[in-house]
Motif scaffolding. Structure first.
Motif, PDB file in Angstrom:
ATOM      1  N   THR A  55       0.838  -1.206   0.000  1.00  0.00           N
ATOM      2  CA  THR A  55       0.000   0.000   0.000  1.00  0.00           C
ATOM      3  C   THR A  55       0.870   1.252   0.000  1.00  0.00           C
ATOM      4  OG1 THR A  55      -1.713  -1.178   1.237  1.00  0.00           O
ATOM      5  CG2 THR A  55      -1.845   1.227   1.206  1.00  0.00           C
ATOM      6  N   ASP A  58       2.357   1.673  -3.475  1.00  0.00           N
ATOM      7  CA  ASP A  58       1.378   2.204  -4.429  1.00  0.00           C
ATOM      8  C   ASP A  58       1.172   3.699  -4.248  1.00  0.00           C
ATOM      9  OD1 ASP A  58       1.010  -0.229  -5.625  1.00  0.00           O
ATOM     10  OD2 ASP A  58      -0.840  -0.724  -4.565  1.00  0.00           O
ATOM     11  N   ASN A  59       1.315   4.168  -3.006  1.00  0.00           N
ATOM     12  CA  ASN A  59       1.128   5.586  -2.715  1.00  0.00           C
ATOM     13  C   ASN A  59       2.449   6.359  -2.691  1.00  0.00           C
ATOM     14  OD1 ASN A  59      -1.893   6.197  -1.878  1.00  0.00           O
ATOM     15  ND2 ASN A  59      -1.403   4.148  -1.104  1.00  0.00           N
ATOM     16  N   GLU A  60       3.526   5.696  -3.111  1.00  0.00           N
ATOM     17  CA  GLU A  60       4.841   6.309  -3.311  1.00  0.00           C
ATOM     18  C   GLU A  60       5.522   6.783  -2.023  1.00  0.00           C
ATOM     19  OE1 GLU A  60       4.453   9.325  -6.299  1.00  0.00           O
ATOM     20  OE2 GLU A  60       3.801   7.915  -7.846  1.00  0.00           O
TER      21      GLU A  60
END
Length: 259
Positions: A55, A58-60
């Motif tokens: 997660t 994915d949100n860097e």
């Protein structure tokens, strides 16, 4: 995984978010890590660790290098945004740079957040020694000149809260480690408007700091000059440098009225 919550002083805490914060702290402390290592260190299952890291990826907020994960540069963006939110940051930065140039030593600017000191700017003069502190680092307040300069301007009940939460850990044999000794120092700091670190964080290193206080009495932070005991002694340590750092703090206070 359910989003269980527990009560805290700030409200109810979401367990899933708490887990993410623990993993980020572990990644930072280890300088990056794989799923298995993080699972062993934190006590969470590999599946839980992997889900959270996926997660974050994915949100860097993390990057993946080979089989390991590291904190991403996205936090630099957050850090700069937070730093620039400190009203006097730019004024303090300019004075810290001048202090470093004038004295040839290390100069720093610190503010208090969550009961700890946070370094927001550091400058090195021509003769400055290399110190481990860095912008963004959090430090105990009771053992640094900067921190004590800030503590001296806080209400006693707030200082008591900070001690209760973070304690008074000794970093060297010179670190003030009792409430009585600390409050005695804070009283002297209020009278002299200058604080000292006499090898309390690191043997061989001394520091002189002054608080930055608004006209309404609110403490905004502190600035300091640090250097080796071989250069910080007698009149320079107790008279010359205190006058220099107090003068710089006063410049920031005066200029901050325009912010």
């Amino acid at each position: 995984m359910s989003e269980q919550s527990t009560p805290t002083k700030g409200g109810r805490r979401i367990q899933a978010v708490e887990t993410t914060c623990e993993l980020l702290d572990a990644l930072r402390e280890r300088g990056g890590s794989g799923v298995s290592e993080l699972a062993r260190e934190t006590g969470y299952s590999k599946a839980t660790v992997h889900s959270h890291l996926a997660t974050l990826l994915d949100n860097e907020f993390v990057v993946k290098r080979g089989n390991g994960y590291e904190i991403s540069l996205k936090f630099v963006d957050f850090g700069e945004f937070a730093k620039n939110g400190v009203a006097i940051h730019e004024i303090a930065r300019q004075e810290v740079d001048k202090l470093a140039e004038q004295t040839g030593e290390v100069a720093q600017f610190m503010v208090e957040e969550h009961g700890r000191g946070v370094y927001l700017h550091k400058a090195r003069g021509a003769n400055a020694i290399r110190t481990a502190s860095y912008t963004g680092e959090r430090k105990d307040l009771h053992c640094t000149a900067l921190g004590k300069a800030i503590l001296a301007q806080l209400p006693r009940d707030r200082v008591e809260e900070i001690i209760e939460e973070h304690g008074l850990p000794a970093h060297t044999e010179n670190t003030v480690s009792t409430r009585e000794a600390l409050f005695d120092q804070l009283e002297r700091i209020r009278q002299e408007n200058v604080a000292y670190d006499d090898e309390e964080v690191l043997s061989g290193l001394r520091c002189v700091a002054a608080p930055i206080v608004y006209k309404n009495g609110d403490i905004q932070g502190a600035i300091s000059i640090s250097g080796p005991t071989s250069r910080f002694k007698r009149d320079r340590f107790r008279e010359e440098l205190p006058e220099i750092v107090r003068s710089a703090a006063n410049v920031i206070e005066v200029n901050s009225t325009q912010v």
